[in-house]
Scaffold this active site. Structure first.
Site, PDB file in Angstrom:
ATOM      1  N   TYR A  30      -4.970  17.035   0.050  1.00 48.55           N
ATOM      2  CA  TYR A  30      -5.350  15.656   0.361  1.00 48.55           C
ATOM      3  C   TYR A  30      -4.130  14.900   0.856  1.00 48.55           C
ATOM      4  O   TYR A  30      -3.110  14.849   0.177  1.00 48.55           O
ATOM      5  CB  TYR A  30      -5.928  15.003  -0.897  1.00 48.55           C
ATOM      6  CG  TYR A  30      -6.483  13.605  -0.719  1.00 48.55           C
ATOM      7  CD1 TYR A  30      -6.941  13.136   0.500  1.00 48.55           C
ATOM      8  CD2 TYR A  30      -6.571  12.757  -1.815  1.00 48.55           C
ATOM      9  CE1 TYR A  30      -7.466  11.865   0.625  1.00 48.55           C
ATOM     10  CE2 TYR A  30      -7.099  11.477  -1.696  1.00 48.55           C
ATOM     11  CZ  TYR A  30      -7.538  11.044  -0.472  1.00 48.55           C
ATOM     12  OH  TYR A  30      -8.056   9.781  -0.344  1.00 48.55           O
ATOM     13  N   TRP A  56      -8.660   2.694 -10.205  1.00 48.51           N
ATOM     14  CA  TRP A  56      -7.900   2.820  -8.950  1.00 48.51           C
ATOM     15  C   TRP A  56      -8.630   2.117  -7.809  1.00 48.51           C
ATOM     16  O   TRP A  56      -8.025   1.366  -7.044  1.00 48.51           O
ATOM     17  CB  TRP A  56      -7.660   4.291  -8.615  1.00 48.51           C
ATOM     18  CG  TRP A  56      -6.853   4.497  -7.379  1.00 48.51           C
ATOM     19  CD1 TRP A  56      -7.316   4.709  -6.115  1.00 48.51           C
ATOM     20  CD2 TRP A  56      -5.418   4.478  -7.279  1.00 48.51           C
ATOM     21  NE1 TRP A  56      -6.272   4.841  -5.234  1.00 48.51           N
ATOM     22  CE2 TRP A  56      -5.105   4.709  -5.932  1.00 48.51           C
ATOM     23  CE3 TRP A  56      -4.396   4.307  -8.200  1.00 48.51           C
ATOM     24  CZ2 TRP A  56      -3.790   4.762  -5.484  1.00 48.51           C
ATOM     25  CZ3 TRP A  56      -3.091   4.363  -7.744  1.00 48.51           C
ATOM     26  CH2 TRP A  56      -2.794   4.587  -6.393  1.00 48.51           C
ATOM     27  N   HIS A  74       1.224   4.103  -3.083  1.00 49.71           N
ATOM     28  CA  HIS A  74       0.961   5.527  -2.870  1.00 49.71           C
ATOM     29  C   HIS A  74       2.211   6.395  -3.021  1.00 49.71           C
ATOM     30  O   HIS A  74       2.102   7.618  -3.100  1.00 49.71           O
ATOM     31  CB  HIS A  74       0.253   5.743  -1.539  1.00 49.71           C
ATOM     32  CG  HIS A  74      -1.190   5.391  -1.639  1.00 49.71           C
ATOM     33  ND1 HIS A  74      -1.638   4.086  -1.568  1.00 49.71           N
ATOM     34  CD2 HIS A  74      -2.278   6.157  -1.872  1.00 49.71           C
ATOM     35  CE1 HIS A  74      -2.944   4.083  -1.737  1.00 49.71           C
ATOM     36  NE2 HIS A  74      -3.364   5.314  -1.927  1.00 49.71           N
ATOM     37  N   TYR A 131       0.837  -1.200   0.000  1.00 51.85           N
ATOM     38  CA  TYR A 131       0.000   0.000   0.000  1.00 51.85           C
ATOM     39  C   TYR A 131       0.873   1.251   0.000  1.00 51.85           C
ATOM     40  O   TYR A 131       0.638   2.189  -0.759  1.00 51.85           O
ATOM     41  CB  TYR A 131      -0.937  -0.005   1.211  1.00 51.85           C
ATOM     42  CG  TYR A 131      -1.921   1.123   1.207  1.00 51.85           C
ATOM     43  CD1 TYR A 131      -3.133   1.007   0.535  1.00 51.85           C
ATOM     44  CD2 TYR A 131      -1.635   2.320   1.851  1.00 51.85           C
ATOM     45  CE1 TYR A 131      -4.039   2.052   0.515  1.00 51.85           C
ATOM     46  CE2 TYR A 131      -2.533   3.377   1.829  1.00 51.85           C
ATOM     47  CZ  TYR A 131      -3.732   3.230   1.160  1.00 51.85           C
ATOM     48  OH  TYR A 131      -4.617   4.286   1.135  1.00 51.85           O
TER      49      TYR A 131
END
Length: 106
Positions: free
Chosen positions: A41, A76, A22, A18
């Protein structure tokens, strides 16, 4: 500007992957988020898999709806869904339930 914070849980066995995903978010995903009103964000990930998301937007429901109609978001979300616990058939973006802000120091 609305500040939005949400929690999700990344599966323990997928945390490293993960983080890697990212570190290289697709440019078209980044562009779509910006174009649909997702500002400042950030995602924060604790070692036990607790994921804290934060963003600023004029209208969170409109920002989510804008992403909903993009092809890149569908791709995504399909790729990211297996990384999370307790989605109960929802996509990760559908499971983002905003927390209630109880204090803010400007």
């Amino acid at each position: 500007m609305q500040r939005v914070c949400f929690l999700l849980k990344v599966r323990q066995d997928r945390i490293a992957e993960y983080r890697a995903r990212h570190a290289a978010v697709w440019p078209e995903m980044r562009e779509a988020l910006s174009a649909t009103g997702w500002h400042n964000y950030s995602l924060f990930l604790r070692d036990d898999g607790l994921l804290v998301g934060y963003l600023e937007t004029e209208d969170f429901e409109a920002a989510k709806a804008g992403m909903e109609v993009t092809d890149v978001n569908a791709r995504w979300q399909a790729e990211m869904a297996p990384f999370f616990e307790a989605l109960d058939g929802s996509r990760p973006d559908e499971a983002m339930k905003p927390l209630t802000e109880v204090f803010h120091l400007a």
